[in-house]
Design a protein around this motif. Structure first.
Motif, short mmCIF file in Angstrom:
data_model
loop_
_atom_site.label_atom_id
_atom_site.label_comp_id
_atom_site.label_asym_id
_atom_site.label_seq_id
_atom_site.Cartn_x
_atom_site.Cartn_y
_atom_site.Cartn_z
N ALA A 71 4.60 18.65 9.02
CA ALA A 71 4.55 18.31 7.60
C ALA A 71 4.21 16.83 7.47
N VAL A 72 3.64 16.46 6.34
CA VAL A 72 3.26 15.07 6.08
C VAL A 72 3.49 14.75 4.61
N VAL A 73 3.94 13.52 4.35
CA VAL A 73 4.10 13.01 2.98
C VAL A 73 3.57 11.58 2.97
N VAL A 74 2.72 11.28 2.01
CA VAL A 74 2.21 9.93 1.80
C VAL A 74 2.63 9.51 0.40
N HIS A 75 3.25 8.33 0.29
CA HIS A 75 3.67 7.84 -1.02
C HIS A 75 3.56 6.32 -1.06
N SER A 76 3.82 5.77 -2.22
CA SER A 76 3.74 4.34 -2.42
C SER A 76 4.74 3.63 -1.52
N ALA A 77 4.39 2.43 -1.06
CA ALA A 77 5.29 1.68 -0.20
C ALA A 77 6.51 1.18 -0.97
N ALA A 111 11.56 14.14 0.68
CA ALA A 111 10.33 14.87 0.39
C ALA A 111 9.80 15.57 1.64
N ILE A 112 9.84 14.90 2.78
CA ILE A 112 9.33 15.52 4.01
C ILE A 112 10.26 16.65 4.46
N LEU A 113 11.57 16.51 4.25
CA LEU A 113 12.49 17.58 4.63
C LEU A 113 12.30 18.81 3.75
N ILE A 114 12.00 18.60 2.47
CA ILE A 114 11.75 19.74 1.58
C ILE A 114 10.49 20.47 2.02
N ARG A 115 9.42 19.72 2.32
CA ARG A 115 8.19 20.37 2.79
C ARG A 115 8.39 21.06 4.12
N LEU A 116 9.20 20.48 4.97
CA LEU A 116 9.49 21.09 6.27
C LEU A 116 10.26 22.38 6.10
N PHE A 117 11.20 22.41 5.17
CA PHE A 117 11.98 23.62 4.93
C PHE A 117 11.13 24.74 4.35
N VAL A 118 10.20 24.39 3.47
CA VAL A 118 9.33 25.40 2.86
C VAL A 118 8.46 26.07 3.93
N ALA A 119 7.96 25.28 4.87
CA ALA A 119 7.07 25.82 5.89
C ALA A 119 7.82 26.43 7.08
N PHE A 120 8.94 25.81 7.47
CA PHE A 120 9.67 26.23 8.67
C PHE A 120 11.16 26.26 8.37
N ALA A 121 11.64 27.36 7.85
CA ALA A 121 13.04 27.45 7.43
C ALA A 121 14.00 27.66 8.60
N ARG A 122 13.49 28.03 9.77
CA ARG A 122 14.37 28.35 10.90
C ARG A 122 14.72 27.14 11.78
N ALA A 137 -4.94 11.45 1.12
CA ALA A 137 -4.53 10.82 2.38
C ALA A 137 -3.77 11.82 3.26
N GLU A 138 -2.93 12.65 2.65
CA GLU A 138 -2.22 13.68 3.41
C GLU A 138 -3.20 14.68 4.00
N THR A 139 -4.21 15.05 3.24
CA THR A 139 -5.22 15.99 3.72
C THR A 139 -6.00 15.39 4.89
N MET A 140 -6.31 14.11 4.82
CA MET A 140 -7.04 13.46 5.91
C MET A 140 -6.19 13.41 7.19
N ILE A 141 -4.89 13.25 7.06
CA ILE A 141 -4.00 13.28 8.23
C ILE A 141 -4.00 14.69 8.83
N GLN A 142 -3.95 15.70 7.98
CA GLN A 142 -3.99 17.08 8.49
C GLN A 142 -5.31 17.37 9.18
N GLY A 181 0.80 -1.21 0.00
CA GLY A 181 0.00 0.00 0.00
C GLY A 181 0.83 1.26 0.00
N ARG A 182 0.69 2.04 1.08
CA ARG A 182 1.36 3.34 1.17
C ARG A 182 2.10 3.48 2.48
N LYS A 183 3.06 4.40 2.48
CA LYS A 183 3.79 4.77 3.70
C LYS A 183 3.48 6.21 4.03
N ARG A 184 3.47 6.50 5.32
CA ARG A 184 3.26 7.87 5.81
C ARG A 184 4.53 8.34 6.49
#
Length: 168
Positions: A54-60, A70-81, A151-156, A39-42
Motif C-alpha cells: 500500500a502507498v499514501v502520498v500527502h502534504s508534508a 491512512a496507510i493502515l486503513i488502505r492496508l486493512f482494505v487490501a489485506f485484512a489477514r 504520485a501514488e500511481t507512479m510509485i505503483q 513538498g510531500r511525504k510518502r
C-alpha cells in the motif's frame, strides 16, 4: 490602454518556471518543521520481500501519525489477514492502541538504540531498501506530479516495473 493592462495577468512566463507559480499548478504541498521537508511525504507498506502492499502520498505539513493511519486503513482494505505490523520510531503514541482497537493488529515499533552509530535494524532495512528501489525510477527522483493520487500511481508503476524486470 494602461488601465486595460493593469487588470490582466501576464501570460508571458513559461508554465514550468517557479516564478509566479500558484498552488493549483504544483498541487497540495506543505512543510514539516521537524524533518525540514518541503513538498510531500510518502508512506509505503511492504511485505517481507520489500514489495509494495500500500502507498499514501500527502502534504508534508500533515503529521506522520495521521499518514500512518491512512496507510493502515488502505492496508486493512487490501489485506485484512495481517497480524503484525512493524513501524518506524516516529509512529509511536496513540497509533499503537488505535491499530489494535480498529484492526486487531499487533503494531511493533522498531527504534534506534543509539543516536550517532550505524546499525542495521531488524525489519526496518526492508522498507529503506524499497525506498532506494524507488529512486531508480527517474520519474520519482523529484516530485513533478500535480495530484497526490498521481504520485501514488507512479510509485505503483515503479514497483510493477521492478517486478517485471525480476521475472525475466
Amino acid at each position: 490602454a494602461a488601465a486595460a493592462r493593469e487588470g490582466r495577468d501576464t501570460q508571458c512566463r513559461h508554465y514550468r518556471l517557479a516564478i509566479g507559480q500558484d498552488h493549483l499548478r504544483r498541487g497540495q504541498r506543505g512543510f514539516d518543521a521537524g524533518k525540514k521537508i518541503k513538498g510531500r511525504k510518502r508512506h509505503i507498506a511492504v511485505d517481507s520481500l520489500g514489495l509494495l502492499l500500500a502507498v499514501v502520498v500527502h502534504s508534508a505539513g500533515i503529521q506522520d501519525r495521521i499518514g500512518a493511519r491512512a496507510i493502515l486503513i488502505r492496508l486493512f482494505v487490501a489485506f485484512a489477514r495481517i497480524q503484525t505490523v512493524f513501524v518506524d520510531g516516529g509512529y509511536t503514541g496513540k497509533l499503537l492502541d488505535w491499530g489494535k482497537a480498529m484492526f486487531g493488529w499487533l503494531i511493533q515499533v522498531v527504534k534506534r538504540t543509539e543516536a550517532h552509530t550505524f546499525k542495521v535494524l531488524p525489519k526496518r532495512w526492508i522498507v529503506e531498501r524499497s525506498f532506494a528501489w524507488l529512486n531508480h525510477s527517474r520519474r520519482l527522483a523529484k516530485d513533478h506530479e500535480i495530484l497526490p493520487h498521481t504520485a501514488e500511481t507512479m510509485i505503483q508503476i515503479a514497483f510493477i516495473h521492478l517486478l517485471l524486470r525480476r521475472i525475466k
